[in-house]
Motif scaffolding. Structure first.
Motif, PDB file in Angstrom:
ATOM      1  N   ASN A  88      35.218  42.893  47.306  1.00 34.22           N
ATOM      2  CA  ASN A  88      36.139  43.118  48.426  1.00 34.22           C
ATOM      3  C   ASN A  88      35.836  44.438  49.124  1.00 34.22           C
ATOM      4  N   TYR A  92      34.475  44.790  53.020  1.00 33.91           N
ATOM      5  CA  TYR A  92      35.313  45.571  53.940  1.00 33.91           C
ATOM      6  C   TYR A  92      34.530  46.710  54.575  1.00 33.91           C
ATOM      7  N   ALA A  95      31.929  45.312  56.985  1.00 31.74           N
ATOM      8  CA  ALA A  95      32.544  44.760  58.193  1.00 31.74           C
ATOM      9  C   ALA A  95      33.015  45.868  59.132  1.00 31.74           C
ATOM     10  N   THR A 104      38.642  42.018  59.790  1.00 35.49           N
ATOM     11  CA  THR A 104      39.189  42.487  58.511  1.00 35.49           C
ATOM     12  C   THR A 104      40.713  42.403  58.521  1.00 35.49           C
ATOM     13  N   LEU A 159      37.441  38.391  52.552  1.00 32.85           N
ATOM     14  CA  LEU A 159      38.324  39.480  52.140  1.00 32.85           C
ATOM     15  C   LEU A 159      39.606  38.932  51.526  1.00 32.85           C
ATOM     16  N   GLN A 255      45.058  48.256  61.335  1.00 32.34           N
ATOM     17  CA  GLN A 255      43.637  47.934  61.473  1.00 32.34           C
ATOM     18  C   GLN A 255      43.365  47.187  62.774  1.00 32.34           C
TER      19      GLN A 255
END
Length: 308
Positions: A88, A92, A95, A104, A159, A255
């Protein structure tokens, strides 16, 4: 009562700090964008292990670590945790540093629903009507993206999947966040250290190739990894689970805003339609979880009040 309210307020503050820190992580990894993602991951694991080990010894909790080794089931579960959380982290970081922050955020919006799906498949848990509707809406949202762009949204779903399986593995072993992170990084640390030494010997490592500031930021990745988990552990104990569930959407929302407004990633009308289905599904799921939809309203509300 005043003491309970102060504890609840402190818990909410810690949860906001935790999810805000996770939401702002893209800024942290973007600063290290010149470093290959695999090396960032290796250093993150290594420095996280050192930091949490210091905390374990400082708090005199070494016996808890030794107790974990007495059970083969615990060791296997923590190995799976280590494998999936490392995967993970890598997905992340990669990405974020390759311009996929919006994707994400999609993954972490989907994650709660996927976690429940795993609970149904593996733990034989049952869904309510509104939870089934929630899953259907989220599935429509993912399908819209897939059909429109002609490719599977693998970043978001990878993810969501790795973190959901990580959460499932955590259910198999009863350890707190600090002990769990110590064991998870302990199991991955030898591989991380071996890789760090390998790239340094080959001349493709970081020594002499990055600034002291970049190296310091990389070194602090252990602190950045561990502190939000500790905030979460303390915050979750002080408030109802429904409150924790509400605040978990703060992180992917931050995000998403970073991806759109700071890094100017694409957010088309198709994204808007897809995310709208997912957001609606999450809203229904959250209302269902808190008891505001369905027949379990009084029961869940009573449990939440009792927790507070």
């Amino acid at each position: 009562m005043d003491e309970e309210r102060r504890s609840a307020k402190q818990g909410i503050g810690l949860l906001i700090a935790c999810y805000s820190a996770w939401g702002l992580l893209p800024l942290y990894w973007k600063f290290l964008a010149n470093i290959p993602s695999d090396q960032i991951l290796a250093h993150r694991i290594f420095w996280s292990f050192l930091f949490v080990t210091v905390l374990i010894f400082a708090q005199g909790r070494w016996p808890e670590i030794k107790a974990v080794f007495r059970s083969k089931k615990n060791i296997l579960a923590l190995f799976l945790c280590s494998l999936f959380i490392s995967s993970n982290w890598y997905i992340y970081i990669w990405a974020v540093n390759h311009g996929h922050i919006v994707e994400t955020s999609l993954g972490y919006y989907i994650n709660p629903l996927l976690s429940v799906a795993l609970g149904i498949i593996v733990l034989r848990e049952r869904l309510t009507f509104w939870q089934i509707v929630s899953f259907s809406l989220a599935a429509i949202g993912v399908t819209v993206l897939t059909v429109e762009y002609g490719k599977f949204p693998w970043i978001g779903l990878s993810l969501a999947t790795t973190f959901a399986v990580y959460g499932l593995a955590k259910k198999l072993v009863k350890v707190d966040s600090l002990t769990g992170l110590t064991m998870e990084t302990f199991m991955a640390m030898p591989f991380a250290l071996a890789y760090i030494l390998y790239v340094e010997i080959n001349g493709t490592g970081l020594v002499g190739n990055i600034s002291w500031l970049e190296f310091f930021v990389l070194l602090c990745s252990g602190v950045v990894t561990a502190l939000p988990l500790l905030w979460f552990a303390r915050g979750a104990k002080a408030v109802a689970m429904s409150t924790v569930g509400f605040f978990q959407y703060l992180s992917p929302t931050i995000q998403l805003f970073l991806g759109i407004f700071v890094y100017h990633e694409t957010f088309s009308y198709v994204h808007a339609i897809s995310f709208s289905f997912i957001w609606l599904g999450l809203l229904l799921y959250t209302l269902s979880f808190t008891g505001l939809l369905g027949s379990k309203r009084k029961t869940v509300a009573a449990k939440a009040q009792k927790t507070l």
